[in-house]
Design an enzyme around this catalytic site. Structure first.
Site, mmCIF file in Angstrom:
data_model
loop_
_atom_site.group_PDB
_atom_site.id
_atom_site.type_symbol
_atom_site.label_atom_id
_atom_site.label_comp_id
_atom_site.label_asym_id
_atom_site.label_seq_id
_atom_site.Cartn_x
_atom_site.Cartn_y
_atom_site.Cartn_z
ATOM 1 N N HIS A 19 -8.905 -47.373 1.683
ATOM 2 C CA HIS A 19 -9.204 -46.183 0.869
ATOM 3 C C HIS A 19 -10.710 -46.077 0.598
ATOM 4 C CE1 HIS A 19 -4.920 -46.768 -0.933
ATOM 5 N NE2 HIS A 19 -4.867 -45.708 -0.152
ATOM 6 N N LYS A 43 7.685 -41.780 -9.275
ATOM 7 C CA LYS A 43 7.378 -42.934 -8.433
ATOM 8 C C LYS A 43 7.059 -44.129 -9.327
ATOM 9 C CE LYS A 43 4.661 -43.489 -4.175
ATOM 10 N NZ LYS A 43 3.618 -42.857 -3.353
ATOM 11 N N ARG A 92 -3.182 -42.824 9.172
ATOM 12 C CA ARG A 92 -3.083 -44.100 9.878
ATOM 13 C C ARG A 92 -2.224 -43.872 11.121
ATOM 14 N NH1 ARG A 92 -1.120 -47.013 4.670
ATOM 15 N NH2 ARG A 92 0.118 -45.190 4.999
ATOM 16 N N SER A 130 -0.985 -49.741 0.441
ATOM 17 C CA SER A 130 -0.787 -50.290 -0.905
ATOM 18 C C SER A 130 0.572 -50.997 -0.971
ATOM 19 C CB SER A 130 -0.843 -49.171 -1.943
ATOM 20 O OG SER A 130 -2.097 -48.547 -1.911
HETATM 21 O O1 PNS Z 1 -0.924 -41.760 -1.971
HETATM 22 P P1 PNS Z 1 0.216 -40.791 -1.907
HETATM 23 O O2 PNS Z 1 1.345 -41.267 -2.787
HETATM 24 O O3 PNS Z 1 0.657 -40.517 -0.506
HETATM 25 O O4 PNS Z 1 -0.351 -39.420 -2.542
HETATM 26 C C1 PNS Z 1 0.483 -38.293 -2.680
HETATM 27 C C2 PNS Z 1 -0.184 -37.208 -3.516
HETATM 28 C C3 PNS Z 1 -0.576 -37.743 -4.863
HETATM 29 C C4 PNS Z 1 -1.420 -36.687 -2.789
HETATM 30 C C5 PNS Z 1 0.866 -36.053 -3.669
HETATM 31 O O5 PNS Z 1 2.045 -36.571 -4.177
HETATM 32 C C6 PNS Z 1 0.381 -34.922 -4.576
HETATM 33 O O6 PNS Z 1 -0.436 -34.124 -4.182
HETATM 34 N N1 PNS Z 1 0.892 -34.874 -5.814
HETATM 35 C C7 PNS Z 1 0.568 -33.851 -6.774
HETATM 36 C C8 PNS Z 1 1.715 -32.860 -6.945
HETATM 37 C C9 PNS Z 1 1.602 -31.674 -6.002
HETATM 38 O O7 PNS Z 1 0.621 -30.959 -5.985
HETATM 39 N N2 PNS Z 1 2.643 -31.453 -5.177
HETATM 40 C C10 PNS Z 1 2.725 -30.309 -4.280
HETATM 41 C C11 PNS Z 1 2.100 -30.549 -2.948
HETATM 42 S S1 PNS Z 1 3.170 -31.374 -1.867
#
Ligand code: PNS
Length: 166
Positions: A19, A43, A92, A130
C-alpha cells in the site's frame, strides 16, 4: 495552480508495504494523495479505524504530500468533499479485477465526475495482502519487511503468538 489530488481508499487493516509503495508511486501523477480508511460496519476488522489511521500516519510521515483520513458513507461523496475527482486503487492478480471493475462502475454511476485509476502493485508486493499478513502473524509467522515497522510492532499487541517474533 490547481492541485491534483487523488484519494486512495481502502480498509488498510493493516496497511502493508505494498500500500505504501502504491501511494508513493501515485505521487508521480498527483500533487497530493489522501489515504482514506473506510468505516465498514459489515466487515470485522482487527484494528479500529483510529488505530489504522495512526499506523498509516506513522508509516507515511516522511512525505508531506501524503495525508490520512477516515470516512463514513459513500466514497464518491468523500472524494468530492476533498476537492478531488480521482480514486486510486492498486491491482494485484487477476482475482482483484472483477471486484474492482464492479466498484469502479458503481462509483461512476453514483458520480460521473469521479473516475478511478489503477496502478499495478509493485512486483515485490504482488502476493502481499492485509488478509494474508494477519493470517501469518496470528500463527506466529514473521511478516517483518512486508509491513511498516509500526505494524509489525502493533501486531504483537493483537496476537499472543506474534508477541515474541523479533
Ligand atoms: O481495501 P478494500 O476493503 O478493498 O476497500 C474497499 C473500499 C473501502 C474502497 C470500498 O468498500 C468503499 O468504497 N467503501 C465505501 C462505501 C461505498 O462508497 N460504496 C459504494 C461503491 S462500491
Amino acid at each position: 495552480m490547481n492541485e491534483k489530488i487523488a484519494v486512495y481508499p481502502g480498509s488498510f487493516d493493516p496497511i502493508t508495504n505494498g500500500h505504501v509503495n502504491l501511494a508513493e508511486r501515485a505521487l508521480v501523477f498527483f500533487d497530493k494523495i489522501i489515504i482514506a480508511v473506510a468505516y465498514n460496519p459489515n466487515k470485522a476488522a482487527l484494528f479500529s479505524v483510529e488505530e489504522r489511521v495512526d499506523m498509516i500516519q506513522m508509516a507515511t510521515k516522511n512525505d508531506p504530500r501524503i495525508t490520512v483520513a477516515s470516512f463514513n458513507g459513500l466514497l464518491v461523496e468523500f472524494v468530492e468533499k476533498q476537492g478531488a475527482s480521482v480514486i486510486v486503487r492498486g491491482l494485484r492478480a487477476l482475482s482483484d479485477f472483477e471486484y474492482e471493475f464492479q466498484m469502479t462502475l458503481m462509483n461512476r454511476k453514483l458520480n460521473r465526475k469521479v473516475d478511478t485509476v489503477f496502478l499495478m502493485t509493485g512486483f515485490k508486493w504482488f502476493y502481499t495482502s492485509s488478509k494474508i499478513i494477519k493470517e501469518a502473524a496470528s500463527l506466529g509467522g514473521s511478516v517483518r519487511g512486508l509491513v511498516p515497522e509500526i505494524v509489525h510492532q502493533r501486531l504483537k499487541e493483537k496476537y499472543p503468538l506474534y508477541r515474541n517474533v523479533p
